[in-house]
Write an enzyme that holds these catalytic residues in place. Structure first.
Site, PDB file in Angstrom:
ATOM      1  N   ASN B  71      47.243 -23.902 -21.214  1.00 55.47           N
ATOM      2  CA  ASN B  71      48.352 -23.767 -21.478  1.00 55.47           C
ATOM      3  C   ASN B  71      48.441 -23.376 -23.149  1.00 55.47           C
ATOM      4  OD1 ASN B  71      50.077 -25.565 -23.448  1.00 55.47           O
ATOM      5  ND2 ASN B  71      48.498 -26.790 -22.285  1.00 55.47           N
ATOM      6  N   CYS B 128      46.713 -30.986 -31.303  1.00 48.83           N
ATOM      7  CA  CYS B 128      47.272 -29.759 -30.633  1.00 48.83           C
ATOM      8  C   CYS B 128      46.244 -28.593 -30.906  1.00 48.83           C
ATOM      9  CB  CYS B 128      48.668 -29.463 -30.673  1.00 48.83           C
ATOM     10  SG  CYS B 128      48.885 -27.769 -29.929  1.00 48.83           S
ATOM     11  N   THR B 191      44.258 -31.542 -24.978  1.00 50.94           N
ATOM     12  CA  THR B 191      43.907 -30.533 -24.346  1.00 50.94           C
ATOM     13  C   THR B 191      42.666 -30.013 -25.264  1.00 50.94           C
ATOM     14  OG1 THR B 191      45.356 -28.909 -25.251  1.00 50.94           O
ATOM     15  CG2 THR B 191      45.806 -29.673 -23.104  1.00 50.94           C
ATOM     16  N   GLY B 242      42.906 -35.384 -17.612  1.00 49.31           N
ATOM     17  CA  GLY B 242      42.426 -35.243 -16.239  1.00 49.31           C
ATOM     18  C   GLY B 242      42.840 -36.232 -15.144  1.00 49.31           C
TER      19      GLY B 242
HETATM   20  C1  LIG Z   1      51.874 -27.575 -20.704  1.00 46.43           C
HETATM   21  C2  LIG Z   1      51.454 -28.788 -21.542  1.00 46.43           C
HETATM   22  C3  LIG Z   1      52.026 -28.772 -22.929  1.00 46.43           C
HETATM   23  C4  LIG Z   1      51.505 -29.979 -23.695  1.00 46.43           C
HETATM   24  N1  LIG Z   1      52.154 -30.270 -24.794  1.00 46.43           N
HETATM   25  C5  LIG Z   1      51.649 -31.281 -25.692  1.00 46.43           C
HETATM   26  C6  LIG Z   1      52.422 -31.657 -26.872  1.00 46.43           C
HETATM   27  O1  LIG Z   1      53.655 -31.128 -27.094  1.00 46.43           O
HETATM   28  N2  LIG Z   1      52.000 -32.482 -27.627  1.00 46.43           N
HETATM   29  C7  LIG Z   1      50.819 -33.398 -27.148  1.00 46.43           C
HETATM   30  O2  LIG Z   1      50.569 -34.197 -27.830  1.00 46.43           O
HETATM   31  N3  LIG Z   1      50.102 -32.936 -26.056  1.00 46.43           N
HETATM   32  C8  LIG Z   1      50.410 -31.882 -25.362  1.00 46.43           C
HETATM   33  N4  LIG Z   1      49.762 -31.646 -24.448  1.00 46.43           N
HETATM   34  C9  LIG Z   1      48.569 -32.038 -23.787  1.00 46.43           C
HETATM   35  C10 LIG Z   1      48.829 -33.269 -22.999  1.00 46.43           C
HETATM   36  O3  LIG Z   1      49.556 -34.278 -23.372  1.00 46.43           O
HETATM   37  C11 LIG Z   1      47.578 -34.021 -22.595  1.00 46.43           C
HETATM   38  O4  LIG Z   1      46.789 -34.622 -23.622  1.00 46.43           O
HETATM   39  C12 LIG Z   1      46.417 -33.061 -21.884  1.00 46.43           C
HETATM   40  O5  LIG Z   1      47.107 -32.153 -21.114  1.00 46.43           O
HETATM   41  C13 LIG Z   1      45.402 -33.842 -21.234  1.00 46.43           C
HETATM   42  O6  LIG Z   1      45.950 -34.627 -20.019  1.00 46.43           O
HETATM   43  P1  LIG Z   1      46.135 -33.902 -18.589  1.00 46.43           P
HETATM   44  O7  LIG Z   1      44.773 -33.514 -18.098  1.00 46.43           O
HETATM   45  O8  LIG Z   1      46.582 -34.959 -17.705  1.00 46.43           O
HETATM   46  O9  LIG Z   1      47.015 -32.902 -18.362  1.00 46.43           O
HETATM   47  C14 LIG Z   1      50.333 -30.504 -23.428  1.00 46.43           C
HETATM   48  C15 LIG Z   1      49.588 -30.198 -22.149  1.00 46.43           C
HETATM   49  C16 LIG Z   1      50.142 -29.172 -21.223  1.00 46.43           C
HETATM   50  C17 LIG Z   1      49.691 -28.995 -19.866  1.00 46.43           C
END
Ligand SMILES: Cc1cc2nc3c(=O)[nH]c(=O)nc-3n(C[C@H](O)[C@H](O)[C@H](O)COP(=O)(O)O)c2cc1C
Ligand SMILES: Cc1cc2nc3c(=O)[nH]c(=O)nc-3n(C[C@H](O)[C@H](O)[C@H](O)COP(=O)(O)OP(=O)(O)OC[C@H]3O[C@@H](n4cnc5c(N)ncnc54)[C@H](O)[C@@H]3O)c2cc1C
Ligand code: FES
EC number: 1.3.-.-
Lengths: 270, 303
Positions: B71, B128, B191, B242
């Site tokens: 993303n 980020c 991410t 994940g």
């Molecule tokens: C669409 C999207 C938007 C995100 N926006 C933010 C954000 O604004 N701030 C932040 O700290 N992490 C953001 N992240 C990261 C997530 O909080 C998380 O750290 C990352 O996706 C890993 O976790 P997951 O694998 O469960 O998605 C975003 C992730 C996604 C997919």
């Protein structure tokens, strides 16, 4: 491997139909999109330009689907200008669909909101008595009237067009015609898609008379899969919980018909 | 006796260990309420900036064949003042406010704007991977991290969490800088910078070209980070990256996390994931004879 529906699939535009000076239908082949439920949508990538949510339009031949787009801002104009032979990307389908009732049905569509109404027409039963209301600003913006009549040729039906300026069909807002009809007929199901003010009025009119009504909502969409949050209306996510919602649910949603969110997620008045 | 899901991240107490990760479904108080009812122990807001941001044009998200997402939403958010106003009526939901900025003053200004809101913690987004001058570019500069953490710690009594990720500086240096300046907890990870290219049109799919990889492909990496941090430092950790099942969640707890965050799994399994994970953890605890989450944190390091 099974197709990952969130993975953008490239499709080639095979045919372009001009519906009005500002509306076009683009036809392409894709088994998944050709058989979606009425109300479902796709995220459509115009390479190098943008990605937009689009309701999936029907195409006459099996295995084919379409998008009907009105040119508006840069993204939709980009899609509008795609030529035969060019590639677009689609992912989805996303969203739920209309609950089909039987008997006396009323479909209320405004502008490109008619798209899910056309797919709904392909699902009606032979005995359903169907009224289709098409709302447009003026004569040159009326489309799908012939298509609706054609899809309904074996059913008891009527297709009524209203134009705001009276240049074609009945003069006035489509919702005035809704009011007239719901006062006369006890519909078994009412379905609407189009500008939110139109849907709001339609839902209110139907709901206050105790009629079953469903509306397909539009919101700013970025992901389409319930991650980004941009499409929320109150506590509902249009891409995941909708796009189709029941009237009684919508009536209790304090944002429906009143607010939408901009690209930064700030609530703005309709 | 029924085991308890209550967990503490330092001074932060949660009824349940699974929280919503930042950036996911995070712009409406009504949605926060719903997620809390669906089993989230806390919700983290989208990362907020001092001003509203539109984010990048679409496409902003892309589903990878085989699982996972890339993303580049571009930190679109309504801005801290608008958000503070929106959550004013909050009574019940444990909300953590995520903040993003370039200089210490950005963060302290925003913290000030939330002083009348019911907020259980702040999470500083130092990770980020796809927006210039904020996020990872801040996290990659340990001296700047120190200044930001000290400034925020001096502006509030509410616990402050640093969210770290994989950048050009070793993330353990960022962790160490944050701990030196008094951080209360660490969230790991964000991410990971990535790209997707479409072979038919021969171009990157995301409008920003680069985005952040999330979901199942990053789980083993995120788990490694949590294990490393908990082996090296005595600091409460929130695991993120994940996680989609109760087994995933437990792996992070056993690696040393006191709580976990969930993002992408919501796109795959919708919001039922919270309760599914809660139930799974409870059953595991019963089966293994644990009464508290605390008894399981970091167990994998013993062997
Ligand atoms: C669409 C999207 C938007 C995100 N926006 C933010 C954000 O604004 N701030 C932040 O700290 N992490 C953001 N992240 C990261 C997530 O909080 C998380 O750290 C990352 O996706 C890993 O976790 P997951 O694998 O469960 O998605 C975003 C992730 C996604 C997919
Ligand atoms: C479920 C759904 C189905 C739709 N079906 C159709 C259809 O069949 N035919 C049709 O012509 N239009 C449809 N739309 C509206 C369409 O997606 C665009 O919003 C509209 O064309 C205006 O685009 P634009 O060119 O002004 O966008 P621009 O101003 O160029 O902005 C582009 C960006 O903003 C986003 N955006 C802007 N407005 C909206 C909005 N209201 N909703 C979602 N995203 C927005 C786009 O995703 C894109 O990222 C649908 C919208 C939704 C949510
Ligand atoms: S479009 Fe992202 S949550 Fe609905």
């Amino acid at each position: 491997m099974q197709r990952n529906l969130n993975h953008t699939k490239i499709c080639v535009i095979e045919k372009v139909i001009d519906e009005t000076p500002t509306v076009r239908t683009l036809i392409f082949s894709d088994d998944v999109m050709s058989s979606v439920l009425p109300g479902q949508f796709a995220m459509v990538w115009i390479p190098g330009i943008n990605e937009l949510p689009m309701s999936v339009m029907i195409a006459q031949e099996s295995g084919k689907a379409a998008f009907t787009v009105r040119k508006h801002g840069p993204a939709s104009t980009g899609l509008f200008n795609v030529k035969v032979g060019q590639q677009i990307g689609v992912r989805g389908p996303y969203g739920n669909s209309f609950d089909l009732k039987q008997g006396k049905l009323l479909l209320v569509g405004g502008g490109t909101g008619l798209v899910p109404m056309m797919r709904l027409l392909t699902h009606i039963k032979p005995n359903d008595d169907v009224t289709v209301l098409i709302g447009a600003k003026s004569k040159n913006e009326v489309f799908f009237e012939d298509l609706a009549n054609n899809l309904l040729k074996n059913n008891p039906h009527r297709v009524i067009v209203t134009t705001d300026d009276g240049t074609y069909g009945e003069k006035g807002f489509v919702t005035s015609m809704v009011e007239k009809l719901v006062n006369e007929i006890n519909f078994d199901g009412i379905y609407t898609c189009g500008p939110e003010i139109m849907m709001y009025k339609t839902v209110q009119l139907a709901h206050s008379r105790g009629l079953f009504v469903q509306a397909s909502l539009e919101r700013m969409m970025k992901c389409g899969v319930g991650i980004c949050g941009s499409c929320c209306v109150g506590e509902d996510l249009v891409c995941k919980d909708g796009t189709v919602f029941d009237g009684d649910h919508l009536i209790s949603n304090k944002e429906f018909g009143r607010f939408h969110r901009n690209k930064a997620g700030i609530l703005e008045n309709y | 006796m029924e085991p308890s899901l209550v967990t503490s991240i330092g001074k932060i107490q949660l009824e349940r260990p699974v929280m919503l990760a930042s950036g996911i479904l995070g712009i409406s108080l009504d949605v926060f309420n719903r997620l809390y009812r669906s089993g989230a122990g806390a919700v983290v807001s989208k990362s907020l900036s001092t001003e509203p941001w539109d984010g990048y044009p679409n496409p902003t998200i892309f589903g990878i064949n085989g699982g996972g997402w890339i993303n580049a939403v571009g930190l679109s958010n309504p801005g801290a003042p608008n958000f503070a106003k929106m959550i004013e009526p909050n009574k019940d939901v444990p909300i953590i406010i995520s903040l993003v900025g370039s200089i210490p003053e950005d963060f302290s200004t925003m913290v000030e704007q939330f002083k009348n809101s019911k907020v259980i913690a702040y999470e500083l987004n130092l990770s980020c991977p796809h927006v210039a001058k904020v996020g990872l570019e801040v996290g990659d500069d340990p001296e700047l991290v120190k200044k930001i953490v000290s400034t925020v710690k001096n502006s509030t009594n509410v616990p402050v969490i640093a969210k770290v990720g994989l950048g050009t500086t070793h993330y353990l240096n960022t962790v160490s800088a944050a701990i030196d300046s008094g951080i209360d907890a660490i969230t790991a990870i964000n991410t990971i910078r990535a790209i997707a290219i479409d072979v038919e049109t021969q171009r990157p799919i995301l409008s920003n070209k680069f985005g952040g990889l999330s979901g199942t492909p990053i789980k083993p990496i995120a788990l490694r980070c949590v294990y490393e941090i908990s082996s090296k430092y005595d600091i409460p950790i929130i695991g993120c990256g994940g996680i989609s099942t109760w087994e995933d969640a437990l792996e992070f707890i056993l690696a040393g996390a006191s709580a976990i965050q969930i993002g992408s799994a919501i796109g795959d399994n919708w919001i039922h994931v919270f309760n599914d994970i809660n139930k799974g953890i409870l059953q595991y605890m019963k089966r293994k004879g644990y009464s508290k989450i605390d008894e399981m944190i970091g167990l994998a390091k013993k062997s």
